[in-house]
Design a protein around this motif. Structure first.
Motif, PDB file in Angstrom:
ATOM      1  N   MET A  32      -2.881  -5.920   2.226  1.00  8.16           N
ATOM      2  CA  MET A  32      -2.231  -5.545   0.964  1.00  8.16           C
ATOM      3  C   MET A  32      -1.281  -6.665   0.561  1.00  8.16           C
ATOM      4  O   MET A  32      -0.479  -7.119   1.381  1.00  8.16           O
ATOM      5  CB  MET A  32      -1.441  -4.240   1.109  1.00  8.16           C
ATOM      6  CG  MET A  32      -2.313  -3.000   1.269  1.00  8.16           C
ATOM      7  SD  MET A  32      -1.302  -1.499   1.451  1.00  8.16           S
ATOM      8  CE  MET A  32      -0.934  -1.144  -0.274  1.00  8.16           C
ATOM      9  N   VAL A  33      -1.386  -7.094  -0.684  1.00 10.20           N
ATOM     10  CA  VAL A  33      -0.426  -8.065  -1.220  1.00 10.20           C
ATOM     11  C   VAL A  33       0.491  -7.282  -2.147  1.00 10.20           C
ATOM     12  O   VAL A  33       0.050  -6.756  -3.169  1.00 10.20           O
ATOM     13  CB  VAL A  33      -1.137  -9.204  -1.974  1.00 10.20           C
ATOM     14  CG1 VAL A  33      -0.107 -10.195  -2.527  1.00 10.20           C
ATOM     15  CG2 VAL A  33      -2.114  -9.910  -1.044  1.00 10.20           C
TER      16      VAL A  33
ATOM     17  N   LYS B 207       2.351 -10.631   1.948  1.00 14.09           N
ATOM     18  CA  LYS B 207       1.040 -10.298   2.538  1.00 14.09           C
ATOM     19  C   LYS B 207       1.217  -9.455   3.790  1.00 14.09           C
ATOM     20  O   LYS B 207       1.917  -9.844   4.719  1.00 14.09           O
ATOM     21  CB  LYS B 207       0.301 -11.585   2.910  1.00 14.09           C
ATOM     22  CG  LYS B 207      -0.474 -12.169   1.767  1.00 14.09           C
ATOM     23  CD  LYS B 207      -1.376 -13.276   2.253  1.00 14.09           C
ATOM     24  CE  LYS B 207      -1.962 -14.001   1.056  1.00 14.09           C
ATOM     25  NZ  LYS B 207      -2.091 -15.428   1.315  1.00 14.09           N
ATOM     26  N   PHE B 208       0.552  -8.302   3.793  1.00 10.96           N
ATOM     27  CA  PHE B 208       0.679  -7.396   4.929  1.00 10.96           C
ATOM     28  C   PHE B 208      -0.707  -7.015   5.442  1.00 10.96           C
ATOM     29  O   PHE B 208      -1.603  -6.716   4.651  1.00 10.96           O
ATOM     30  CB  PHE B 208       1.413  -6.124   4.506  1.00 10.96           C
ATOM     31  CG  PHE B 208       2.840  -6.367   4.077  1.00 10.96           C
ATOM     32  CD1 PHE B 208       3.882  -6.303   4.984  1.00 10.96           C
ATOM     33  CD2 PHE B 208       3.133  -6.688   2.751  1.00 10.96           C
ATOM     34  CE1 PHE B 208       5.194  -6.537   4.585  1.00 10.96           C
ATOM     35  CE2 PHE B 208       4.433  -6.922   2.348  1.00 10.96           C
ATOM     36  CZ  PHE B 208       5.471  -6.856   3.272  1.00 10.96           C
TER      37      PHE B 208
ATOM     38  N   GLU C 109      -5.339  -4.870  -2.974  1.00 12.52           N
ATOM     39  CA  GLU C 109      -5.710  -4.652  -1.573  1.00 12.52           C
ATOM     40  C   GLU C 109      -7.162  -5.047  -1.324  1.00 12.52           C
ATOM     41  O   GLU C 109      -7.984  -5.046  -2.235  1.00 12.52           O
ATOM     42  CB  GLU C 109      -5.465  -3.188  -1.175  1.00 12.52           C
ATOM     43  CG  GLU C 109      -6.279  -2.195  -1.952  1.00 12.52           C
ATOM     44  CD  GLU C 109      -5.956  -0.746  -1.585  1.00 12.52           C
ATOM     45  OE1 GLU C 109      -5.137  -0.526  -0.672  1.00 12.52           O
ATOM     46  OE2 GLU C 109      -6.535   0.145  -2.211  1.00 12.52           O
ATOM     47  N   SER C 110      -7.421  -5.347  -0.056  1.00 11.48           N
ATOM     48  CA  SER C 110      -8.784  -5.698   0.348  1.00 11.48           C
ATOM     49  C   SER C 110      -9.539  -4.410   0.644  1.00 11.48           C
ATOM     50  O   SER C 110      -8.925  -3.364   0.811  1.00 11.48           O
ATOM     51  CB  SER C 110      -8.727  -6.551   1.618  1.00 11.48           C
ATOM     52  OG  SER C 110      -8.335  -5.738   2.714  1.00 11.48           O
TER      53      SER C 110
ATOM     54  N   ALA D  21      -9.663  -8.009  -8.440  1.00 11.23           N
ATOM     55  CA  ALA D  21      -9.301  -6.735  -7.807  1.00 11.23           C
ATOM     56  C   ALA D  21      -8.261  -6.027  -8.670  1.00 11.23           C
ATOM     57  O   ALA D  21      -7.417  -6.688  -9.276  1.00 11.23           O
ATOM     58  CB  ALA D  21      -8.718  -6.991  -6.418  1.00 11.23           C
ATOM     59  N   PRO D  22      -8.373  -4.699  -8.765  1.00 10.47           N
ATOM     60  CA  PRO D  22      -7.418  -3.985  -9.619  1.00 10.47           C
ATOM     61  C   PRO D  22      -5.981  -4.106  -9.105  1.00 10.47           C
ATOM     62  O   PRO D  22      -5.752  -4.247  -7.898  1.00 10.47           O
ATOM     63  CB  PRO D  22      -7.894  -2.531  -9.566  1.00 10.47           C
ATOM     64  CG  PRO D  22      -8.764  -2.436  -8.374  1.00 10.47           C
ATOM     65  CD  PRO D  22      -9.343  -3.799  -8.127  1.00 10.47           C
TER      66      PRO D  22
END
Ligand SMILES: *[C@@H]1O[C@H](CO)[C@@H](O)[C@H](O)[C@H]1NC(C)=O
Ligand SMILES: *[C@@H]1O[C@H](CO)[C@@H](O)[C@H](O)[C@H]1NC(C)=O
Ligand SMILES: *[C@@H]1O[C@H](CO)[C@@H](O)[C@H](O)[C@H]1NC(C)=O
Ligand SMILES: *[C@@H]1O[C@H](CO)[C@@H](O)[C@H](O)[C@H]1NC(C)=O
Ligand SMILES: *[C@@H]1O[C@H](CO)[C@@H](O)[C@H](O)[C@H]1NC(C)=O
Length: 563
Positions: free
Chosen positions: A87-88, A73-74, A101-102, A121-122
């Motif tokens: 962003m995972v 997780k960033f 991503e969010s 989420a894609p």
């Protein structure tokens, strides 16, 4: 940072405190974390117009690493619009990164922003471009396969399509056939280069690049070539089957199982094609053979049915030949067979003829063209194939096929020396000119297995390792003694067989060739001409009378460059 403080003297403490304070402020804007070093480089992302550069702190177009939680997780900070996103990122393979991503979000905690990633989420896939990936072994074994495919318009089963191995096992050639009864199918050849495989649970993934072999000149974009696959292999007692689903674009989306994708294939290995025969034991006596000049290795492997032709050090495989059917065999002497040959991504059938010349010497005639049908491979036509001489690393000295002492009449180096003498004067006569031999004795040592080329200043000794005759010429594989221990520069001596008419008429010739026992050598290639100067038993001085009797036997010796 604790370490910095610990090491600092009290005088420096204030400065460091200020530095730490600055860093603290800075990290609230980002730059507070780093990405794994292995991610550094340029990455392809479908739909994105250029490559995405990643370094230890930044992902191009996403922002800089601001905070990291656990391994994946960033929180990224985008300085240009003072916004954040989570962003995972999962490293599936050193060449494949996948992330969710969010949406872009104002400043908040990592967990709050990461919670904005919805369950549906894609998933994005990035494929490494720089540093350039090294292709990986394709996971489908053992090729060749026949296969059926379906692009959503029905199964194309008849005629079956074929998947063939390339010598480079990171490539697979897919020969699609058109099925008359299935709309939208066309015959086409594609080459798959395998780049990455990984496993998630029991699902196996492959990322590769597909190129159109028949339209190789047209420039295909990364969007056209990257494809993601899900595959599953199944063993049955006789064959291996693979179900493969292929993505419709340069992402891993739209493939969910080995039987669900934009295109699905079912590969079945056509085992019956191969392993029908084995190379004979008199060849397999040595599993590794080398060309005479030691540039190529001939390695017999895989159940004694496969011959790999490689670089001398085995680093690069040029060809793979699998025994298909034996046509003729003379025990321990000769075999003629059809082999299935793979050369690059080309394959077909070729005729091979092996001849055993001694325990460490073989000759091979290898058909140069590849035939689809094995029946066509050995039907003789055109010029005979050249003979390749193969030697084992374990050469056993043998009695030389010619015995006796000879004088060199003249040689090219002789002529050169005489020219030098003419211009510079007679002192040059004592100079040692390489290759300017004056006499040759064949098999005159105790074990009769050496040939000695001598001049007034130098002697080169060859050891005899194998000999045979064919069409009136004699062939002898020999290696210089001095080098034999390290790297034998083995040579082939070609001579006019003393038993032929030419000898009876007092003429015969001989040559030393570096590359192979070349059948095309003639007296015109002669370098040394020799005259007989007695038998081994007769000493040179003693035999001047005898030599007068035999001096009519002229031997023409050709010495081609021995590397
Ligand atoms: C990473 O890339 C960014 C922008 O692309 C650049 O400003 C930064 O200096 C780079 N960092 C390193 C450590 O190279
Ligand atoms: C391969 O050949 C060698 C020599 O003939 C023999 O000893 C060996 O058993 C063979 N291996 C197989 C798998 O057939
Ligand atoms: C060799 O000699 C025999 C008779 O002495 C002759 O019939 C034959 O043609 C000769 N061969 C060659 C190759 O000259
Ligand atoms: C050797 O002798 C043959 C004919 O007897 C001649 O044609 C050839 O040129 C000679 N070769 C050399 C190197 O002297
Ligand atoms: C034979 O060889 C010896 C020594 O090399 C030489 O002295 C002698 O003259 C030779 N005989 C002939 C006929 O060439």
């Amino acid at each position: 940072m604790g370490a910095i403080l610990f090491c600092a003297s009290f005088g420096d403490l204030f400065t460091h405190a200020v530095l730490l304070l600055t860093l603290g402020v800075y990290s609230s804007y980002g730059g507070g974390c780093t990405f794994p070093d292995s991610w550094t480089g340029s990455w392809f992302l479908s739909g994105y117009p250029s490559l995405i550069a990643i370094n230890s702190t930044h992902i191009q177009s996403k922002g800089e690493c601001s905070e990291r939680e656990s391994t994946d997780k960033f929180l990224l900070y985008d300085r240009s619009d003072d916004s954040y996103r989570c962003m995972v990122i999962h490293e599936k393979h050193k060449y494949v990164l996948q992330y969710k991503e969010s949406p872009v979000w104002p400043k908040d905690s990592l967990s709050t922003i990461c919670e904005q990633i919805s369950g549906d989420a894609p998933l994005y896939s990035m494929f490494r471009k720089e540093p350039r990936p090294v292709p990986q072994e394709c996971p489908f074994h053992p090729a060749p396969f026949t296969f059926t495919y379906n692009r959503g318009t029905g199964d194309c089963t008849n005629p079956p399509s074929r998947a063939e191995a390339c010598t480079d096992n990171s490539r697979l050639l897919l020969r699609y056939m058109a099925c008359p009864d299935v709309p939208g199918t066309e015959s086409n050849v594609e080459e798959l280069v395998c780049l990455a495989t990984w496993k998630e649970g029991s699902t196996r993934y492959l990322v590769g690049q597909i190129s159109q072999v028949q339209r190789r000149n047209s420039i295909a974009s990364d969007e056209d070539t990257y494809r993601c696959f899900i595959y599953k292999g199944q063993h049955s007692d006789k064959s291996m089957t693979y179900n493969i689903a292929q993505s419709g674009d340069a992402t891993c989306n739209g493939v969910s199982s080995p039987t669900d994708g934009s295109r699905i294939m079912k590969l079945t290995n056509s085992d019956d094609e191969h392993n029908r025969c084995h190379f004979p034991s008199w060849i397999l006596e040595h599993h590794k053979w080398f060309s005479l000049d030691h540039t190529h290795q001939y390695h017999f492997t895989t159940k004694n049915a496969t011959l790999k032709i490689m670089n001398a050090d085995g680093s690069y495989e040029e060809k793979r030949l699998v025994c298909h059917s034996i046509l003729e065999q003379k025990e321990k002497k000769h075999i003629k067979l059809v082999a299935h040959v793979t050369r690059g991504c080309e394959s077909g059938h070729a005729c091979l003829k092996f001849y055993r010349r001694s325990s460490g010497v073989l000759e091979l005639q290898q058909g140069s063209s590849l035939w689809d049908s094995p029946e066509d491979a050995c039907t003789a036509r055109g010029d005979p194939e050249p003979y390749l001489t193969l030697i084992s690393t374990n050469l056993v000295p043998m009695r030389c096929p010619i015995l006796g002492r000879y004088n060199v009449v003249n040689s090219p180096t002789d002529r050169r020396r005489r020219r030098q003498q003419a211009t510079i004067g007679s002192e040059v006569a004592t100079e040692c000119v390489a290759g300017a031999y004056e006499s040759v004795s064949f098999g005159c040592g105790n074990s009769q297995d050496t040939i000695e080329f001598s001049s007034h200043c130098a002697t080169t000794v060859y050891t005899c390792y194998g000999s045979w005759s064919s069409s009136g010429s004699g062939y002898l594989v020999a290696a210089p003694l001095a080098r034999a221990s390290t790297h034998p520069h083995t040579a082939c001596l070609v001579y006019r067989d003393p038993r032929t008419n030419e000898t009876r008429s007092g003429r015969m010739w001989l040559s030393v060739a570096g590359g192979s026992c070349d059948r095309a050598l003639t007296a015109a290639d002669t370098v040394y001409n020799l005259t007989v100067n007695g038998t081994c038993e007769q000493s040179s001085k003693y035999n001047s009378g005898t030599s007068r009797v035999t001096s009519t036997a002229l031997i023409l010796v050709t010495l081609l460059a021995v590397r």
